[in-house]
Design an enzyme around this catalytic site. Structure first.
Site, PDB file in Angstrom:
ATOM      1  N   ASP A  22      78.532   7.394 -14.301  1.00 52.70           N
ATOM      2  CA  ASP A  22      77.950   6.765 -15.494  1.00 52.70           C
ATOM      3  C   ASP A  22      79.023   5.956 -16.224  1.00 52.70           C
ATOM      4  O   ASP A  22      80.217   6.207 -16.070  1.00 52.70           O
ATOM      5  CB  ASP A  22      77.312   7.798 -16.435  1.00 52.70           C
ATOM      6  CG  ASP A  22      78.315   8.778 -17.046  1.00 52.70           C
ATOM      7  OD1 ASP A  22      79.232   9.230 -16.325  1.00 52.70           O
ATOM      8  OD2 ASP A  22      78.180   9.101 -18.241  1.00 52.70           O
ATOM      9  N   GLU A  40      79.187  11.987 -17.986  1.00 46.10           N
ATOM     10  CA  GLU A  40      80.493  12.235 -18.600  1.00 46.10           C
ATOM     11  C   GLU A  40      80.614  11.557 -19.954  1.00 46.10           C
ATOM     12  O   GLU A  40      81.182  12.107 -20.894  1.00 46.10           O
ATOM     13  CB  GLU A  40      81.629  11.749 -17.672  1.00 46.10           C
ATOM     14  CG  GLU A  40      82.999  12.307 -18.035  1.00 46.10           C
ATOM     15  CD  GLU A  40      83.758  11.499 -19.080  1.00 46.10           C
ATOM     16  OE1 GLU A  40      84.742  12.023 -19.615  1.00 46.10           O
ATOM     17  OE2 GLU A  40      83.371  10.348 -19.370  1.00 46.10           O
ATOM     18  N   GLU A  41      80.057  10.362 -20.055  1.00 44.51           N
ATOM     19  CA  GLU A  41      80.218   9.598 -21.299  1.00 44.51           C
ATOM     20  C   GLU A  41      79.303  10.105 -22.408  1.00 44.51           C
ATOM     21  O   GLU A  41      79.371   9.630 -23.541  1.00 44.51           O
ATOM     22  CB  GLU A  41      79.971   8.107 -21.044  1.00 44.51           C
ATOM     23  CG  GLU A  41      80.903   7.467 -20.012  1.00 44.51           C
ATOM     24  CD  GLU A  41      82.367   7.385 -20.453  1.00 44.51           C
ATOM     25  OE1 GLU A  41      82.703   7.849 -21.557  1.00 44.51           O
ATOM     26  OE2 GLU A  41      83.184   6.855 -19.678  1.00 44.51           O
ATOM     27  N   ASP A  85      90.734   9.825 -13.526  1.00 43.35           N
ATOM     28  CA  ASP A  85      89.969   9.305 -14.665  1.00 43.35           C
ATOM     29  C   ASP A  85      90.890   9.189 -15.885  1.00 43.35           C
ATOM     30  O   ASP A  85      90.456   9.349 -17.018  1.00 43.35           O
ATOM     31  CB  ASP A  85      88.768  10.232 -14.960  1.00 43.35           C
ATOM     32  CG  ASP A  85      87.762   9.597 -15.923  1.00 43.35           C
ATOM     33  OD1 ASP A  85      87.740   8.360 -16.045  1.00 43.35           O
ATOM     34  OD2 ASP A  85      86.999  10.357 -16.556  1.00 43.35           O
TER      35      ASP A  85
HETATM   36  N1  BES Z   1      88.222   8.400 -18.816  1.00 42.31           N
HETATM   37  C1  BES Z   1      87.984   8.811 -20.157  1.00 42.31           C
HETATM   38  C2  BES Z   1      89.050   9.754 -20.684  1.00 42.31           C
HETATM   39  C3  BES Z   1      90.332   9.046 -20.955  1.00 42.31           C
HETATM   40  C4  BES Z   1      90.419   8.179 -22.011  1.00 42.31           C
HETATM   41  C5  BES Z   1      91.406   9.226 -20.165  1.00 42.31           C
HETATM   42  C6  BES Z   1      91.584   7.503 -22.253  1.00 42.31           C
HETATM   43  C7  BES Z   1      92.560   8.554 -20.398  1.00 42.31           C
HETATM   44  C8  BES Z   1      92.660   7.675 -21.443  1.00 42.31           C
HETATM   45  C9  BES Z   1      86.644   9.505 -20.277  1.00 42.31           C
HETATM   46  O1  BES Z   1      85.656   8.852 -19.529  1.00 42.31           O
HETATM   47  C10 BES Z   1      86.211   9.454 -21.728  1.00 42.31           C
HETATM   48  O2  BES Z   1      86.019   8.407 -22.247  1.00 42.31           O
HETATM   49  N2  BES Z   1      86.064  10.604 -22.365  1.00 42.31           N
HETATM   50  C11 BES Z   1      85.550  10.712 -23.702  1.00 42.31           C
HETATM   51  C12 BES Z   1      85.043  12.127 -23.828  1.00 42.31           C
HETATM   52  C13 BES Z   1      84.161  12.399 -24.989  1.00 42.31           C
HETATM   53  C14 BES Z   1      82.884  11.588 -24.938  1.00 42.31           C
HETATM   54  C15 BES Z   1      83.838  13.876 -25.047  1.00 42.31           C
HETATM   55  C16 BES Z   1      86.621  10.439 -24.751  1.00 42.31           C
HETATM   56  O3  BES Z   1      87.801  10.723 -24.547  1.00 42.31           O
HETATM   57  O4  BES Z   1      86.262   9.896 -25.793  1.00 42.31           O
HETATM   58 MN    MN Z   2      85.051   6.996 -20.711  1.00 40.74          MN
END
Ligand code: BES
Ligand code: MN
Length: 457
Positions: A88, A153-154, A180
């Site tokens: 996603d 995940e998002e 990721d």
């Molecule tokens: N891939 C990201 C996490 C990430 C962000 C890793 C920046 C390295 C650098 C992941 O898909 C993401 O965006 N996670 C969200 C999680 C939240 C919705 C619980 C985040 O970090 O905001």
């Molecule tokens: Mn993300």
């Protein structure tokens, strides 16, 4: 391994076409309208797993978007790796700030531009291609692999969290592999050993029971925007410390080794500020920028609205104001506890002239993986071979809440082998992903399976 590597080198342009097809599917999990696209995308991933030579490939139905599973378990007595990723993507908005259609990938200056190119399609495809290179050319892998790719995940990973708790046997493994996260800098292979957690809340203040003329009523009744702004301002002190009672109580300090590691990375505040167009960096007093990003909790207002925000000037005393506020958390902070303290504190700061409502949206726990874990060390050797440089160790400011659930439920380390860059504009217009990282990511995957084949017991 040599045959797999040679094959991967020869097939880069074909892989890129496959990535483009993957990116053309607008698998936006936040949007109800895109439900059929989620299923289309899950089927696309399942197809790629089958072509790669994986067995038992299936879509797993959930309350939300399907999970995609596939495995190859032909390496008896060898380690088993569970590879996780997400198909996603974030919504592309604001659409008008994109230079190309977010779902029609464009290659420019060594990058591929599209929503999901870094986060996370370009990163999870790397391992599918790594596995395929082995199975097509050597007929086997040196280890066992299981893939579990999710579609939420998002938006909070709800379905996979439930699934994980009730399917520990199927998912049993010696280590979990996830790409990721980001590399420290372009060309610098990186293993990530920590992620922050998250508590996300929405605060609404209501003043008068309807919007009013700001001349007839301004000064007589509370303005909820003014009052909300005062509350937000009180959440940090003059040293940029968060003022919520007990907020820092459970925060684990950086070890001496971690501090030395951070110092060795020679982070430049000046360069960092320049990249993002500001004169200087800002944050909690007493900590360096990397310390603040990786190992200190923070509080940010993500959005704020209320009153008149249209064109021109309208004199109005608004009835309501809302702010979306998130806190990034570090070990051993607990998102539920933090959310409760936050709610209590915000209520205590609200004047009697306004009503306040605080809604806990979602959260996620932080995670740190021991640096001396043999799988983590093997991953560092693998990325070092692929990129031709020494691997560095970083923590992340971002969150992947399922990581700690994997660690606890499967009793396995999670290897965060990131191939993105912080400048890739994930969650933002013009998201992109370096072609070099896509290519060397596939080599890293191939080297990794080879590096861990003797690790079992
Ligand atoms: N891939 C990201 C996490 C990430 C962000 C890793 C920046 C390295 C650098 C992941 O898909 C993401 O965006 N996670 C969200 C999680 C939240 C919705 C619980 C985040 O970090 O905001
Ligand atoms: Mn993300």
């Amino acid at each position: 391994m040599e045959k797999a590597l040679a094959y991967a080198k020869e097939n880069q342009s074909a892989y890129l076409e496959e990535l483009k097809d993957y990116l053309r599917i607008p698998s936006i999990s936040a949007s109800e309208e895109h439900k059929d696209k989620m299923i289309e995308c899950a089927n696309f991933v399942a197809g790629k797993l089958k072509t790669a030579g994986l067995k038992k490939v299936k879509l797993i139905k959930t309350k939300g978007n399907p999970l995609v599973y596939g495995e190859w378990m032909g390496a008896k007595g060898k380690p088993t790796i569970l590879i996780y990723g997400h198909y996603d993507v974030q919504p592309p908005d604001p659409y008008e700030l994109w230079d190309n259609d977010p779902f029609d990938p464009v290659i420019k200056d060594g990058n591929i531009y599209a929503r999901g190119s870094d986060d996370n399609k370009g990163q999870n495809l790397v391992h599918i291609k790594g596995v395929e290179a082995y199975l097509k050319n050597e007929g086997k892998l040196p280890v066992n692999v299981k893939f579990l790719i999710e579609g939420e995940e998002e938006v909070g990973s709800e379905s996979i969290t439930t699934y994980l708790k009730t399917n520990k046997k199927l998912l049993a493994c010696d280590a979990v592999l996830i790409s990721d996260t980001s590399m420290y800098a372009p060309g610098v292979p990186t293993i990530n050993y920590g992620l922050r957690g998250l508590a996300y809340l929405e605060v609404t203040l209501t003043g008068p029971n309807r919007d009013l003329h700001s001349g007839s009523f301004g000064g007589a009744l509370a303005n909820p925007i003014n009052e909300l702004a005062k509350i937000i301002a009180k959440l940090h002190d003059k040293n940029n410390k968060i003022t919520i009672p007990n907020f820092y109580k459970d925060v684990k300090k950086l070890t001496k080794k971690e501090k030395e590691n951070i110092a060795s990375l020679k982070f430049s505040d000046r360069k960092f500020a320049k990249e993002y167009g500001v004169r200087e960096v800002q944050g909690e007093k007493g900590y360096s920028t990397l310390e603040r990003l990786w190992a200190r909790p923070t509080l940010d207002c993500n959005g704020i609205y209320g009153g008149y925000t249209g064109e021109g000037a309208k004199t109005v005393l608004p009835s309501k104001a809302t702010a979306k506020i998130s806190m990034r958390l570090v070990p051993n902070q607990d998102p539920d506890k933090v959310a409760k303290e936050f709610t209590k504190y915000v209520k205590s700061l609200t004047p009697k002239s306004c009503k306040v409502e605080v809604v806990d949206m979602h959260g996620g726990r932080p995670a740190v993986i021991p640096l001396d874990d043999p799988y983590l060390q093997a991953a560092a050797r693998a990325t070092s071979k692929a990129f031709g440089k020494k691997t560095v160790y970083t923590r992340e400011g971002g969150s992947i809440p399922i990581v700690i659930d994997f660690m606890e439920n499967l009793k396995a380390p999670v290897i965060l082998m990131g191939f993105g860059l912080d400048t890739d504009d994930i969650h933002s217009p013009n998201e992109h992903y370096p072609l070099e990282n896509f290519e060397k990511g596939i080599y890293s995957s191939i080297y990794f399976f080879d590096e861990i084949k003797e690790l079992k017991k």
